[in-house]
Each structure stands twice: as C-alpha cells, then as structure tokens.
Enzyme design. Structure first.
Site, PDB file in Angstrom:
ATOM      1  N   LYS A   8     -26.491 -18.085  32.860  1.00  0.00           N
ATOM      2  CA  LYS A   8     -26.895 -18.432  31.490  1.00  0.00           C
ATOM      3  C   LYS A   8     -26.086 -19.603  30.948  1.00  0.00           C
ATOM      4  O   LYS A   8     -26.542 -20.338  30.085  1.00  0.00           O
ATOM      5  CB  LYS A   8     -26.695 -17.249  30.529  1.00  0.00           C
ATOM      6  N   ASP A  57     -38.081  -7.211  28.525  1.00  0.00           N
ATOM      7  CA  ASP A  57     -38.196  -8.027  29.739  1.00  0.00           C
ATOM      8  C   ASP A  57     -39.627  -8.507  29.972  1.00  0.00           C
ATOM      9  O   ASP A  57     -39.856  -9.572  30.504  1.00  0.00           O
ATOM     10  CB  ASP A  57     -37.758  -7.201  30.959  1.00  0.00           C
ATOM     11  N   HIS A  81       1.565   2.554 -12.440  1.00  0.00           N
ATOM     12  CA  HIS A  81       0.787   1.467 -11.820  1.00  0.00           C
ATOM     13  C   HIS A  81       1.498   0.930 -10.578  1.00  0.00           C
ATOM     14  O   HIS A  81       0.839   0.554  -9.601  1.00  0.00           O
ATOM     15  CB  HIS A  81       0.518   0.338 -12.844  1.00  0.00           C
ATOM     16  N   PRO A  90     -39.641 -14.995  28.028  1.00  0.00           N
ATOM     17  CA  PRO A  90     -38.683 -16.100  28.267  1.00  0.00           C
ATOM     18  C   PRO A  90     -37.237 -15.642  28.058  1.00  0.00           C
ATOM     19  O   PRO A  90     -36.972 -14.749  27.249  1.00  0.00           O
ATOM     20  CB  PRO A  90     -39.071 -17.146  27.225  1.00  0.00           C
ATOM     21  N   ASP A  91     -36.337 -16.283  28.796  1.00  0.00           N
ATOM     22  CA  ASP A  91     -34.914 -15.937  28.709  1.00  0.00           C
ATOM     23  C   ASP A  91     -34.316 -16.663  27.490  1.00  0.00           C
ATOM     24  O   ASP A  91     -33.969 -17.844  27.565  1.00  0.00           O
ATOM     25  CB  ASP A  91     -34.227 -16.381  30.005  1.00  0.00           C
ATOM     26  N   LEU A  92     -34.207 -15.942  26.375  1.00  0.00           N
ATOM     27  CA  LEU A  92     -33.799 -16.596  25.114  1.00  0.00           C
ATOM     28  C   LEU A  92     -32.359 -17.100  25.170  1.00  0.00           C
ATOM     29  O   LEU A  92     -32.046 -18.159  24.622  1.00  0.00           O
ATOM     30  CB  LEU A  92     -33.986 -15.647  23.926  1.00  0.00           C
ATOM     31  N   LYS A 122     -57.689  -0.504  21.726  1.00  0.00           N
ATOM     32  CA  LYS A 122     -56.775   0.355  22.485  1.00  0.00           C
ATOM     33  C   LYS A 122     -57.305   0.490  23.914  1.00  0.00           C
ATOM     34  O   LYS A 122     -58.495   0.788  24.106  1.00  0.00           O
ATOM     35  CB  LYS A 122     -56.700   1.732  21.810  1.00  0.00           C
ATOM     36  N   PHE A 157     -24.748 -11.063  25.437  1.00  0.00           N
ATOM     37  CA  PHE A 157     -24.464  -9.673  25.808  1.00  0.00           C
ATOM     38  C   PHE A 157     -25.247  -9.317  27.059  1.00  0.00           C
ATOM     39  O   PHE A 157     -26.337  -9.841  27.289  1.00  0.00           O
ATOM     40  CB  PHE A 157     -24.893  -8.706  24.684  1.00  0.00           C
ATOM     41  N   LYS A 202     -24.311 -13.220  35.728  1.00  0.00           N
ATOM     42  CA  LYS A 202     -25.176 -13.469  34.567  1.00  0.00           C
ATOM     43  C   LYS A 202     -24.594 -14.578  33.693  1.00  0.00           C
ATOM     44  O   LYS A 202     -25.305 -15.467  33.245  1.00  0.00           O
ATOM     45  CB  LYS A 202     -25.363 -12.168  33.768  1.00  0.00           C
ATOM     46  N   CYS A 237     -30.514  -2.214 -17.076  1.00  0.00           N
ATOM     47  CA  CYS A 237     -30.984  -2.850 -18.314  1.00  0.00           C
ATOM     48  C   CYS A 237     -32.458  -3.234 -18.199  1.00  0.00           C
ATOM     49  O   CYS A 237     -32.979  -3.954 -19.053  1.00  0.00           O
ATOM     50  CB  CYS A 237     -30.145  -4.080 -18.607  1.00  0.00           C
TER      51      CYS A 237
END
Ligand SMILES: Cc1cc2nc3c(=O)[nH]c(=O)nc-3n(C[C@H](O)[C@H](O)[C@H](O)COP(=O)(O)O)c2cc1C
Length: 420
Positions: free
Chosen positions: A364, A295, A81, A324-326, A306, A343, A360, A165
C-alpha cells in the site's frame, strides 16, 4: 450510558455545575463517571442549585454536594476551594454558563466554584451551554476564545439543537457521553503540569470509520462486523488535541454523541466512501483509513428486484467484482507532506500477522500500518480494546499491547505526528 474504559477507574474528578438549564443533564454525567469507577465530588453555584438538585448530585456521587456556604464553614480545616482544587485530578465544568465563563477568564474568584477554578492546576474540561443569543454575543465569544490560551483547558463548544428557550441554534451542552469521553482523554494525555497536548492544532485530519455496505438487492448486502469505534475514537482524539476532523463513516454501532464536534459524512457503499475521501483528501495533513471496506460488491450496484433464492448462488458467483483498494488509491493521490495511516484486520498467529502486515504496508505504501488481530476474544472488531503491531516505512514492527481503543487512538496519533 456505557462505561468501557479503565481510564476513569479510581480517578478523582470534580464536577462543577453552573447556572444553565443544561444542569439537568449533569446527574447523568456524574452517574456515568461513578459507574466507571471514578471518585466524584460536585460543586454547584447558587443558580445551578436552583436548576438541579444538590441532593441528587450528592446521591449519585456518593458524597455531599458542595455549595457556596460551605466555603465559610468554620469546621473546614483548609480553604475549601483550595482543598477541592488540590484533591481533583481533573475538573469538569458542565454546564459552563456565560457568567461563570466571564468570572473565570477575568480571574474573579467570587463564589466556591469560581475560586476553585482559579486555584486549580489540573486539566479542566469545559462544556459551555446557553441560549443562542447569549452564545453569539461578542463578549461571550471573546471570553470563550480566551480559554484557548490555557493549555490545560479542553473546550467543548455548544452543539446546535432545540434549546429550552424554544430556539433552534447553537447553545446545547455537549452530550454527557461526549463529556465523559473528553474526561477520559484528558486523563490519558495530561502532562505532569496539567497541560493537554495540542500537537494537532491547526491541522486537518481525515478519518474513515466503520464498515461499508454493498447492496446485492433490496434485501441483501455484503458487509462486515466493524463497529466504527476505532476510527471514531481516533477522530475524537485528534479533535481533543486541536485538529479539525472530517469523518467519513459507514453505519456505526456506538454512542452517536461520539460524533459531536466532528465534520461527519455518512455513507453506505465503498463507492460513496471513495468519492468523499477523494474530495476531502487534498486539505488534510493526515489521513487515517480505519474503515473496513467490503472486499466485493455487485457489478453495477444492487439490483432493483430481489433475486430469487434459487438464483442467488449464480448471482454471487457471476456478478461480483472486487471493491477498489481505497488505501492504495489514497497513497497514490496524496499531496506532498500528507501522512497516511492504514489498518489491517488480520487473523492467525503473531508471526503470520506480522508477516502479512509487513507485506500489506509495502504493497500500500502508507506511512504507518496498524495490524490488529480480529480472531481474539475482547479485542478487534466491535470490542472496547485493541492491540497488535504497528508497521513503519522501514518495515520494522512495534508491538502494541492490548489497550482501550481511546488510549490506542492517542498512541497512534503520537506516532503519526512524529512523521511530520
Ligand atoms: C431557567 C434558567 C435557565 C438559564 N439557562 C442559562 C444557560 O443555559 N446558560 C447561561 O449562561 N445562563 C443561563 N441562565 C442564566 C444564569 O443562571 C445566570 O446568568 C446566573 O447568573 C449564572 O450564574 P452562575 O454562573 O454563577 O451559575 C439561566 C437562568 C434561568 C433562570
């Protein structure tokens, strides 16, 4: 099962199997570890040996499978062990039965597996599995809670599902693919004394992952190639470091087992993602916006009919609106003290990417922005690896070498936790 990271290559992993019916899944785990380049030794309790064949474990691990009698073999030059506990860089107990849990937390070393758990000074990934009634017993829950006192132990609580079970409830062992991921994480993050990082304990983290899908009509969509891998691995890495994690995700291309243990909300459109992120933002200590939000979308959503092929060009030219720019919205609505990591999936030369990323981040306002190239082989969207540049609030950029996405996830969490 996929074997994508180098984190297991050459590592010495001891797989300890106790007497739960979930032991029938352990050979899959052993096989995955071996395929990923790990050296594996298996130990079974007498009950486990009734449920899964030690011969199968020996074959799959390419090594004999140890049982209780081996501990008393006079040919062993050292107590087995202790020798096994010292050999292992990581122990995985899968499955962990109620009895083995009780022995472990009460410090009882009867049997090879129980005594090696006491002798072990390395990290242990413990995946409990049992009948729902057993799991809900106060004595079992107390023992499980006791394990949390040991910073070396990464606990994977049982999942809910149909049990052997015939009950549906909590008790199913974590999927072998998730156990493999937890093992990788423990090997990546362990300190020299075997402790794992618990720096996200007590914090709630909100993560978005994957693409959004914007319907044009019943047949056509606007989307992107994001697999969701980076975001989901950040979510699991935070969870392995103690966080409670909410994940809002688009359609994913990765093992579904990677979602176990997270509070998941599946969505399709950016509008749905926006709704859930805003609902969950207030309680989060940190928000990681790893989703690749489309985008453009069709004004008013997808049409019921369709669009004929001949009308498609006009539809796309006249009826698209920007999504929209989240990330910017989350920055605007974030409560005091909340940290925000964004990111940017970019292409171009190194200098171009860094310049775009700095702009960027400034636009942001997020605390950190991870700019990752998506035009290079083997990294970025859908790949196992990622790298790039991390931009901070002061505009400085730090190069991040290309690495496995789980390793990158931990590196980003290190940086984010430093912002608190
Ligand atoms: C078919 C079968 C399935 C079992 N499944 C579980 C289980 O999922 N979880 C558990 O804690 N015990 C389960 N048990 C009971 C354990 O095997 C029993 O408590 C045993 O003492 C565990 O010893 P060990 O922890 O040394 O392996 C099961 C027993 C049988 C016969």
């Amino acid at each position: 099962m996929k074997t994508e990271s180098g984190a297991l290559q050459g590592r010495r992993i001891l797989v300890a199997v106790s007497g739960s019916i979930a032991a029938v899944k352990t050979p899959l785990l052993v096989s995955a570890l071996v395929k990923a380049g790990a050296q594996v030794r298996c130990v079974v309790t007498p009950s486990a040996a009734q449920l899964v064949s030690p011969v199968a474990l020996a074959s799959l691990s390419r090594h004999r499978c140890y049982q209780d009698d081996d501990q008393w073999d006079p040919r062993e030059p050292r107590p087995l062990h202790v020798a096994l506990a010292e050999w292992a860089e990581l122990v995985i107990v899968a499955p962990l039965s109620a009895s083995t849990l009780a022995r472990w937390t009460q410090g009882m070393g009867d049997g090879l597996l129980a005594s090696l758990l006491l002798a072990c000074e390395r990290p242990v990934v413990a995946a409990a599995a049992m009948n729902t009634g057993m799991w809900s017993q106060p004595a079992v829950r107390r023992n499980w809670a006791l394990l949390a006192d040991d910073p070396r132990v990464l606990r994977l609580a049982p999942e809910s599902g149909l049990l052997a079970c015939d009950r549906i409830g909590d008790g199913r062992m974590a999927d072998p693919e998730l156990i493999r991921l937890a093992a990788e994480s423990a090997l990546l993050t362990q300190a020299s004394n075997g402790s794992l990082p618990w720096d996200w304990q007590g914090r709630t983290v909100l993560v978005s992952a994957g693409p959004t899908v914007e319907g044009i009509d019943p047949a056509r969509v606007l989307s992107n190639r994001s697999s969701g891998r980076m975001g989901v691995l950040i979510a699991q890495a935070a969870r392995f470091r103690g966080a409670s994690v909410h994940l809002v995700h688009g359609p994913l291309q990765l093992p579904l087992a990677w979602l176990e243990g997270l509070h998941c909300q599946a969505i399709e459109s950016a509008e749905q993602m926006q709704e859930h992120l805003h609902r969950l933002q207030a309680n989060a200590a940190a928000v990681v916006m790893a989703a690749a939000v489309a985008d453009w979308r069709r004004q008013g959503g997808a049409s019921v009919q369709k669009a004929p092929k001949a009308d498609l060009q006009r539809t796309l030219a006249e009826q698209l609106e920007p999504v929209p720019d989240l990330l910017k919205e989350l920055q605007a609505t974030k409560p005091d003290g909340q940290r925000l990591l964004g990111f940017a999936a970019l292409s171009g030369s190194d200098d171009e990417i860094q310049a775009l990323a700095r702009d960027k981040r400034a636009a942001k306002g997020c605390d950190l922005l991870m700019a990752n190239p998506i035009d290079r082989n083997g990294q970025g969207f859908g790949a196992a690896m990622n790298g790039g540049w991390l931009v901070k609030t002061d505009g400085s950029t730090e190069g991040v070498p290309v690495m496995d996405k789980l390793a990158l996830a931990h590196r980003l969490l290190d940086q984010l936790v430093d912002c608190f």
